[in-house]
Design a protein around this motif. Structure first.
Motif, PDB file in Angstrom:
ATOM      1  N   HIS A  76      -2.395   7.293   6.520  1.00  0.00           N
ATOM      2  CA  HIS A  76      -1.424   6.197   6.460  1.00  0.00           C
ATOM      3  C   HIS A  76      -0.946   5.778   7.845  1.00  0.00           C
ATOM      4  O   HIS A  76      -0.460   4.670   8.036  1.00  0.00           O
ATOM      5  N   ALA A  79      -3.511   3.402   9.418  1.00  0.00           N
ATOM      6  CA  ALA A  79      -3.654   2.138   8.698  1.00  0.00           C
ATOM      7  C   ALA A  79      -3.249   0.940   9.550  1.00  0.00           C
ATOM      8  O   ALA A  79      -3.772  -0.153   9.365  1.00  0.00           O
ATOM      9  N   THR A  91      -9.834  -0.453  -6.220  1.00  0.00           N
ATOM     10  CA  THR A  91      -9.248   0.428  -5.221  1.00  0.00           C
ATOM     11  C   THR A  91      -8.311  -0.279  -4.238  1.00  0.00           C
ATOM     12  O   THR A  91      -7.357   0.308  -3.763  1.00  0.00           O
ATOM     13  N   MET A  97       1.213  -4.650  -9.866  1.00  0.00           N
ATOM     14  CA  MET A  97       2.123  -5.461  -9.060  1.00  0.00           C
ATOM     15  C   MET A  97       1.581  -6.884  -8.907  1.00  0.00           C
ATOM     16  O   MET A  97       0.401  -7.142  -9.117  1.00  0.00           O
TER      17      MET A  97
ATOM     18  N   SER B 169       7.178   0.217  -1.845  1.00  0.00           N
ATOM     19  CA  SER B 169       6.151   1.187  -1.463  1.00  0.00           C
ATOM     20  C   SER B 169       6.105   2.336  -2.467  1.00  0.00           C
ATOM     21  O   SER B 169       5.052   2.922  -2.699  1.00  0.00           O
ATOM     22  N   ALA B 172       4.133   0.868  -5.333  1.00  0.00           N
ATOM     23  CA  ALA B 172       2.720   0.782  -4.974  1.00  0.00           C
ATOM     24  C   ALA B 172       2.064   2.160  -5.087  1.00  0.00           C
ATOM     25  O   ALA B 172       0.935   2.280  -5.565  1.00  0.00           O
ATOM     26  N   MET B 179      -4.836   2.537  -2.257  1.00  0.00           N
ATOM     27  CA  MET B 179      -4.422   1.267  -1.686  1.00  0.00           C
ATOM     28  C   MET B 179      -3.173   1.457  -0.836  1.00  0.00           C
ATOM     29  O   MET B 179      -3.072   0.936   0.269  1.00  0.00           O
ATOM     30  N   ARG B 181      -2.069   4.107   0.799  1.00  0.00           N
ATOM     31  CA  ARG B 181      -2.347   4.741   2.095  1.00  0.00           C
ATOM     32  C   ARG B 181      -3.070   3.775   3.027  1.00  0.00           C
ATOM     33  O   ARG B 181      -2.794   3.730   4.228  1.00  0.00           O
ATOM     34  N   ALA B 182      -3.992   2.971   2.446  1.00  0.00           N
ATOM     35  CA  ALA B 182      -4.714   1.996   3.264  1.00  0.00           C
ATOM     36  C   ALA B 182      -3.744   0.962   3.841  1.00  0.00           C
ATOM     37  O   ALA B 182      -4.010   0.368   4.875  1.00  0.00           O
ATOM     38  N   GLN B 183      -2.622   0.753   3.162  1.00  0.00           N
ATOM     39  CA  GLN B 183      -1.625  -0.188   3.666  1.00  0.00           C
ATOM     40  C   GLN B 183      -0.541   0.538   4.473  1.00  0.00           C
ATOM     41  O   GLN B 183       0.541   0.005   4.706  1.00  0.00           O
ATOM     42  N   GLY B 184      -0.818   1.768   4.850  1.00  0.00           N
ATOM     43  CA  GLY B 184       0.092   2.470   5.764  1.00  0.00           C
ATOM     44  C   GLY B 184       1.296   3.120   5.104  1.00  0.00           C
ATOM     45  O   GLY B 184       2.268   3.444   5.777  1.00  0.00           O
ATOM     46  N   ILE B 185       1.242   3.297   3.772  1.00  0.00           N
ATOM     47  CA  ILE B 185       2.362   3.938   3.089  1.00  0.00           C
ATOM     48  C   ILE B 185       2.143   5.446   3.056  1.00  0.00           C
ATOM     49  O   ILE B 185       1.066   5.911   2.678  1.00  0.00           O
ATOM     50  N   ASN B 186       3.151   6.195   3.461  1.00  0.00           N
ATOM     51  CA  ASN B 186       3.097   7.652   3.398  1.00  0.00           C
ATOM     52  C   ASN B 186       3.366   8.054   1.945  1.00  0.00           C
ATOM     53  O   ASN B 186       4.515   8.166   1.517  1.00  0.00           O
TER      54      ASN B 186
END
Lengths: 264, 311
Positions: A76, A79, A91, A97, B169, B172, B179, B181-186
């Motif tokens: 993360h 990213a 994925t 949402m 987040s 999500a 998805m 993690r790919a968007q930077g969410i821990n």
């Protein structure tokens, strides 16, 4: 922009299922490079992309993005440098949402998530404009749940989300493989447009040799966890599918004959 | 018959109040079960911890407000424990919840000073709600009114929170971890936060319940998760067809808890079952409602179905 220095990865080490997926792989991308990656099943293409994205730690070697050592950075935290589109249309987006909520999540990639509003009115107008680029009519369905979209629409949306905030590196993992030919062509077309518009440094895996030749300025072929063929510029422009097939046969000693079906 | 009907109607406001208190708890369960997509069994322990902390604090002279705030914090800590077991130590969520729940039994006994239950007198302490304040009190003191206001406030706060960047987040994460993690969410952090918030709310509900009953009991949380799930599912079945926003979904969960307690009350009134059969009945209700969508899909799928397909 991307510097992969001799990385290796072995899955299930010490068991009967041991699989050396990456074997001292090195690859260097200049800013603005659009590299297509081909190779048979199990060649390590996806493993390479996932290693760059930080899905798992590598056993050895190091990875630099834009001069920063990201080898030990969690997925993360990496990213913020990366835009990613996956093979499976499910994925890349959050199905439960809304379209605009998904885009808002993507536009905050790399930023701290605070108690500020998750989406603002100004953003909505921006997203509407962005969605028009895809030409799928999604601009009128901002509040629709993503789960209601088709696979192609979801891939296109994921692509848009990956590039909403300009990434240092765009990773495309066979992102059109699960789509029907017509939709795949449409998504690839959008991919080309966005990459050239933003001059994005890109790694694109594909099973389709024609696509690999037609797109990008450089092509690499992988076999048994490392790169065996790297061609760019004019030489790549002249490349034919038959050349690639021959190359495959050469390195694999005929073993690739079975893979012909998938590769063409 | 006439007299018996009167007894049913007399019991309904109580069932309603109890349903509202459990509605708060069900909203907590909704956060983990529906938003985070985790089955968190910590709540069986937290549903006692909140009440124990609240009553122990009040008996040592603290105000009801501060005591309930501490109850909330105790729940938050329980959620943190489960969250760390799950994310930092890689224990499956269900097992992590069970571990915390089990250890909470001992913790709860400690809070209660080694006793299995503790009563608190409405006459001596300044309680916020009580089963004696269902009728014949000014409306602002009426427990149904007080808890309903608490739920409205809670729904408003949660509606705001899950609209923020942080709240989004968490949603999500529950929807698609890859998805996220790919968007930077821990995703570890968001799961822990969700579990903390959920258990905090459950503990708050427990604090209400202990005051309502006038006592806290070491077993008061047993099977709480099932009641919470029942409320979530009933709310979904009854109000799911209505197109509403997130606040409406939360409110329908609370309504689901009320329906659950009204149904239970009616079943009791019919005399078919005794209070001893409570837990059996709630388990059956949840099992049936969970099974219906599955069985429907398996045996009654209409061949032609519109909607989304994969291109």
């Amino acid at each position: 922009m991307l510097e992969i220095k001799s990385i290796s990865k072995t899955f299930n080490a010490g068991t009967v299922n041991e699989k050396k997926a990456l074997d001292r792989l090195s690859l260097s991308l200049k800013e603005g490079d659009f590299v297509t990656v081909i190779g048979g099943n199990g060649a390590g293409k996806s493993t390479m992309l996932n290693a760059v994205a930080g899905v798992f730690p590598v056993d050895e070697g190091s990875i630099y993005i834009d001069g920063t050592d990201v080898t030990k950075l969690a997925e993360h935290r990496r990213a913020k440098y990366l835009g990613r589109v996956f093979q499976d249309p499910m994925t890349g987006t959050a199905a439960s949402m809304q379209i605009e909520e998904n885009m808002a999540l993507a536009s905050r990639r790399g930023a701290a998530r605070t108690l500020r509003p998750g989406i603002t009115r100004k953003e909505r107008d921006l997203y509407k404009e962005q969605l028009k680029i895809l030409d799928l009519g999604l601009e009128d369905r901002l509040t629709a749940k993503v789960g209601l979209l088709s696979g192609g629409q979801r891939q296109a949306l994921t692509l848009l989300m990956a590039t909403l905030k300009k990434p240092k590196l765009l990773l495309l993992d066979e992102h059109t493989a699960a789509l029907d030919p017509k939709t795949a062509a449409k998504v690839l077309d959008a991919t080309d447009r966005i990459i050239s518009r933003d001059n994005l440094t890109t790694l694109m895996i594909t099973h389709n040799m024609k696509d690999a030749i037609r797109h990008g300025n450089r092509l690499v072929m992988m076999y048994e966890g490392h790169i065996i063929y790297d061609v760019s510029g004019e030489e790549k422009e002249k490349l034919k599918v038959s050349d690639l097939m021959q190359k495959f046969e050469e390195v694999s000693g005929g073993r690739f004959a079975n893979d012909r079906m998938i590769l063409t | 018959m006439g007299l018996e009907l009167v007894s049913l109607f007399n019991a309904l406001p109580g069932a309603c109040a109890q349903g509202l208190v459990w509605g708060i708890m069900a909203i907590g369960v909704y956060i983990t079960y529906k938003i985070l997509d985790l089955a968190d069994l910590t709540v069986d322990g937290t549903m006692c911890t909140g009440g124990a902390v609240c009553i122990a604090m009040m008996m040592t002279g603290h105000s009801v407000g501060f005591s309930m705030f501490c109850a909330f914090l105790a729940g938050v800590l329980a959620g943190l424990a489960t969250g760390l077991l799950h994310t930092a130590m890689g224990i499956p969520a269900i097992l992590a919840g069970i571990l915390t729940q089990l250890s909470l039994y001992s913790v709860n006994l400690r809070i209660l000073g080694g006793k299995a239950n503790q009563a608190i007198s409405l006459d001596k302490y300044d309680l916020l709600v009580s089963l004696r304040w269902i009728r014949d009190v000014p409306f602002y003191k009426n427990t149904i009114f007080v808890v309903a206001v608490a739920i409205i406030l809670l729904v408003a706060v949660l509606y705001w929170f899950f609209g923020t960047e942080l709240g989004c987040s968490i949603r999500a994460t529950g929807s698609n971890q890859n998805m996220s993690r790919a968007q930077g969410i821990n995703t570890d952090l968001t799961k822990i936060l969700g579990l903390m918030l959920s258990n905090g709310i459950v503990a708050l509900s427990s604090a209400f319940l202990a005051q309502y009953n006038g006592f806290v009991d070491i077993n008061m949380g047993r099977g709480a998760i099932v009641v919470g799930l029942a409320a979530v599912i009933i709310g979904e079945v009854v109000f799911g067809r209505i197109h509403g926003n997130f606040a409406f979904r939360l409110a329908s969960v609370a309504a689901g808890a009320i329906i659950y307690y009204l149904v239970m009350q009616i079943v009791m009134w019919l005399g078919l079952l005794s209070t001893n059969d409570n837990k059996l009945l709630s388990a059956i209700i949840v099992a049936v409602f969970l099974a219906i969508p599955y069985l429907k899909g398996k045996y009654f799928t209409r061949v032609k179905k519109g909607g989304a397909g994969n291109a």
